[in-house]
Design an enzyme around this catalytic site. Structure first.
Site, PDB file in Angstrom:
ATOM      1  N   TYR A  26      -2.983   3.131  29.326  1.00 12.74           N
ATOM      2  CA  TYR A  26      -3.107   2.603  27.962  1.00 12.74           C
ATOM      3  C   TYR A  26      -2.137   1.457  27.691  1.00 12.74           C
ATOM      4  O   TYR A  26      -1.244   1.181  28.471  1.00 12.74           O
ATOM      5  CB  TYR A  26      -3.019   3.700  26.916  1.00 12.74           C
ATOM      6  CG  TYR A  26      -1.791   4.575  26.820  1.00 12.74           C
ATOM      7  CD1 TYR A  26      -0.540   4.163  27.226  1.00 12.74           C
ATOM      8  CD2 TYR A  26      -1.911   5.854  26.261  1.00 12.74           C
ATOM      9  CE1 TYR A  26       0.566   4.978  27.084  1.00 12.74           C
ATOM     10  CE2 TYR A  26      -0.812   6.681  26.117  1.00 12.74           C
ATOM     11  CZ  TYR A  26       0.430   6.238  26.523  1.00 12.74           C
ATOM     12  OH  TYR A  26       1.516   7.051  26.375  1.00 12.74           O
ATOM     13  N   GLU A  27      -2.393   0.772  26.580  1.00 10.14           N
ATOM     14  CA  GLU A  27      -1.683  -0.461  26.204  1.00 10.14           C
ATOM     15  C   GLU A  27      -1.811  -1.541  27.270  1.00 10.14           C
ATOM     16  O   GLU A  27      -0.888  -2.310  27.517  1.00 10.14           O
ATOM     17  CB  GLU A  27      -0.195  -0.171  25.919  1.00 10.14           C
ATOM     18  CG  GLU A  27       0.034   0.827  24.806  1.00 10.14           C
ATOM     19  CD  GLU A  27      -0.678   0.476  23.522  1.00 10.14           C
ATOM     20  OE1 GLU A  27      -0.966  -0.712  23.294  1.00 10.14           O
ATOM     21  OE2 GLU A  27      -0.971   1.390  22.739  1.00 10.14           O
ATOM     22  N   GLY A  28      -2.975  -1.604  27.903  1.00 12.28           N
ATOM     23  CA  GLY A  28      -3.213  -2.558  28.976  1.00 12.28           C
ATOM     24  C   GLY A  28      -2.881  -1.932  30.306  1.00 12.28           C
ATOM     25  O   GLY A  28      -1.733  -1.557  30.553  1.00 12.28           O
ATOM     26  N   ARG A  86       4.004  -1.885  24.105  1.00 15.45           N
ATOM     27  CA  ARG A  86       4.169  -1.941  25.560  1.00 15.45           C
ATOM     28  C   ARG A  86       5.611  -1.645  25.979  1.00 15.45           C
ATOM     29  O   ARG A  86       5.837  -0.979  26.993  1.00 15.45           O
ATOM     30  CB  ARG A  86       3.709  -3.300  26.077  1.00 15.45           C
ATOM     31  CG  ARG A  86       2.194  -3.417  26.095  1.00 15.45           C
ATOM     32  CD  ARG A  86       1.691  -4.799  26.415  1.00 15.45           C
ATOM     33  NE  ARG A  86       0.227  -4.786  26.449  1.00 15.45           N
ATOM     34  CZ  ARG A  86      -0.529  -5.865  26.539  1.00 15.45           C
ATOM     35  NH1 ARG A  86       0.031  -7.060  26.609  1.00 15.45           N
ATOM     36  NH2 ARG A  86      -1.841  -5.765  26.562  1.00 15.45           N
TER      37      ARG A  86
END
Length: 585
Positions: free
Chosen positions: A436-438, A290
């Site tokens: 992406y990545e949350g 992140r």
């Protein structure tokens, strides 16, 4: 034009604003990593990125990856560039020396990956998960797994993936169905399908190490039943594992990176960490990812700004309003850089780039402090910063990457909408970083609901007080920032109180809260930048743009949150005063 790193900009932020050399020298592993060595690393990294990585970016987008019978062929030049990346020791920049790394600070790796993403986002996706996979395996892998795989990952000789998402389980990882059955020899047989796997198959390295979220037999439903397995493409004896790429996605952008649908057919793997603790092991990897996604956002915005700024310094259109600019000469039209509307776009994006960099680099420094400082209280403070600020950076920087790149495209007019100038690629490539990545919405919920409210804002308040104490209240700009930090501290308490009456409220205002947090952090960063370079005209112009065009959003977002909390209070009071309220039968 290809992206060109500017090491001088980075040195100013690290040395003059963040005092990185002194901070790092206080940590035992970096006692000899002085300013000269850091500068040398930045110079060499900038040269490598500018000369090797940037020139193949356009071909990666236009030609893209090719898929045939389960194999993926990378765009022209990607294999050679990646091998040069490995040969130069760049993947192992911050890995421990005993694992084949160079043992340098995380902040230098952060700068490297920001530049890589700016120069060639598609290629950067390949090694982008290496550090996270390395950290995950180093902290949670068995000695046997570490002996077999850790150095290969640290040095980039083998690449790694993070296999979470399934067709029915995106952000809701508790629905993951991939199964892992223990075998008598201690291995697992992993079966299931994963989608959206960046670099799930490619020709850059002979082996690919998949970290797969899965469920053991009789595991409970939901996220607490998940485990993590290491599943290599090639088994230790060199034979091919039962891991298959079924297709690569046709995407809006990021064509140089293969996004794969993967199938595991009783593939051989091994448990990483404890059974049912897969998310805990994976989060070591995800938090690193992140921060790197936030850096991608900063880098992509810088790439867009470089293109727009260069174009604006060459393109002439109409006469600019106001005094005659010195650049007019004998021309009938002025440079569009002299037009206020264009100047506003360029200066605003510059303000975002420099301010966000200061916060991101401070976060990277805190990663090193959290791991290496001899003082446990200092480690605790650093970890608190990283926990609270990482979701803010991921969401805010990627949001600005896409929207700011779109603004930079506007500078080109119609020329920006065609492929010739390359700005439209940045707009397309940057859009996925918000997902992406949350997703950014999940980052906001993570920040407010899971990290700020459980202690009624105490941890966030401590972070904001630390920032307050780095400022000089006798300076008007610093005093203004201190006032905003105090407002943000109070707002955390206000939301916590309102949430007792309406538990849904925090989910509704989470995006607004994350946004005001980023704006307060940016205000702190710009106060520090301007104090460090009071005579710098270009930075003064960007700082003025920040205060004039960006910071007013702070009041707007605070007003939204305040109104939402007041509405909850009024509704709660009205319900309490209603006839029969509190009366039971």
């Amino acid at each position: 034009m290809d992206y060109q790193p500017r090491p001088d900009d980075i040195r100013f932020l690290l040395n003059a604003v963040l005092d990185a050399p002194a901070r790092l020298a206080a940590l035992a592993p970096f006692a000899e990593v002085d300013e000269a060595l850091q500068s040398q690393v930045l110079e060499e990294a900038g040269r490598f990125v500018g000369e090797v990585v940037a020139p193949i970016n356009r071909g990666g987008d236009e030609i893209g990856c090719r898929f045939s019978d389960g194999d993926v062929v990378s765009p022209p030049g990607f294999r050679d560039a990646y091998q040069a990346f490995v040969d130069g020791g760049w993947p192992a920049l911050s890995a421990a020396q005993e694992d084949g790394g160079q043992g340098l600070p995380a902040v230098l790796e952060a700068v490297l990956y920001e530049w890589l993403a700016a120069a060639n986002h598609g290629l950067t996706m390949a090694p982008g998960l290496l550090h996270g996979a390395y950290a995950c395996l180093k902290h949670h892998g068995s000695e046997d797994l570490k002996q077999r795989y850790l150095q290969k990952i640290a040095t980039g000789e083998w690449l790694a993936t993070m296999c979470l998402t399934e067709a029915h389980a995106g952000s809701d990882l508790g629905q993951v169905r991939t199964r892992a059955v223990p075998q008598a020899d201690g291995s697992l047989r992993v079966s299931g399908s994963k989608i959206f796997i960046s670099g799930g198959e490619h020709d850059l390295t002979p082996n690919i190490i998949h970290l797969v979220l899965c469920r053991l037999p009789d595991a409970p439903a939901g996220p607490k039943g998940l485990s993590l397995a290491l599943v290599p493409k090639l088994l230790p004896d060199g034979t091919r594992n039962a891991v298959h790429c079924e297709r690569i996605e046709e995407k809006m952008g990021l064509h140089g990176s293969p996004t794969c649908s993967m199938r595991f057919d009783e593939a051989t793997g091994w448990l990483v960490g404890e059974p049912g603790r897969g998310l805990a092991a994976m989060f070591v990897m995800m938090n690193s990812a992140r921060l790197h996604v936030a850096l991608q956002g900063i880098g992509l915005l810088d790439a867009a700004w470089q293109k727009a700024n260069a174009y604006a310094a060459e393109r002439r259109q109409m006469r600019a309003p106001g005094p005659v600019p010195a650049s007019r000469g004998g021309e009938s039209a002025d440079l569009i850089a002299e037009h206020p509307a264009v100047r506003r776009i360029l200066d605003t994006q510059r303000a975002w780039i420099d301010g966000a960099r200061a916060i991101a680099y401070r976060s990277a420094l805190m990663l090193d402090v959290a791991e290496h400082d001899a003082d446990p209280k200092a480690r605790e403070r650093a970890q608190r910063w990283c926990s609270l600020v990482t979701p803010v950076l991921k969401a805010a920087c990627t949001h600005q990457a896409f929207h700011g790149a779109s603004e930079c495209l506007q500078v080109f007019g119609g020329h920006g909408y065609v492929r010739e100038w390359g700005i439209e690629q940045i707009v397309r490539d940057s859009r996925v970083t918000m997902i992406y990545e949350g997703t950014n919405e999940i980052q906001a919920i993570d920040l407010l609901v899971r990290k700020v409210l459980p202690d009624a804002g105490a941890a966030m308040s401590a972070v904001l007080l630390e920032l307050r104490d780095t400022l000089d209240a006798s300076r008007e700009a610093d005093a203004d920032v201190q006032r905003r930090l105090a407002q943000l501290r109070y707002m955390g308490t206000t939301i916590a109180m309102a949430a007792h009456a309406n538990p849904v409220l925090p989910y509704e205002v989470a995006d607004d809260y994350l946004r005001v947090t980023m704006l307060a952090l940016m205000a702190w960063a710009w106060a520090r930048i301007e104090a460090a370079a009071p005579q710098d005209v270009a930075r003064a112009r960007a700082g003025a743009a920040f205060r004039r065009w960006v910071l007013p959003e702070f009041e707007m977002r605070m007003g939204i949150i305040k109104r939402s909390c007041e509405t909850v209070a009024l509704t709660h009071a009205a319900q309490a005063a209603a006839p029969g309220a509190g009366v039971s039968n």
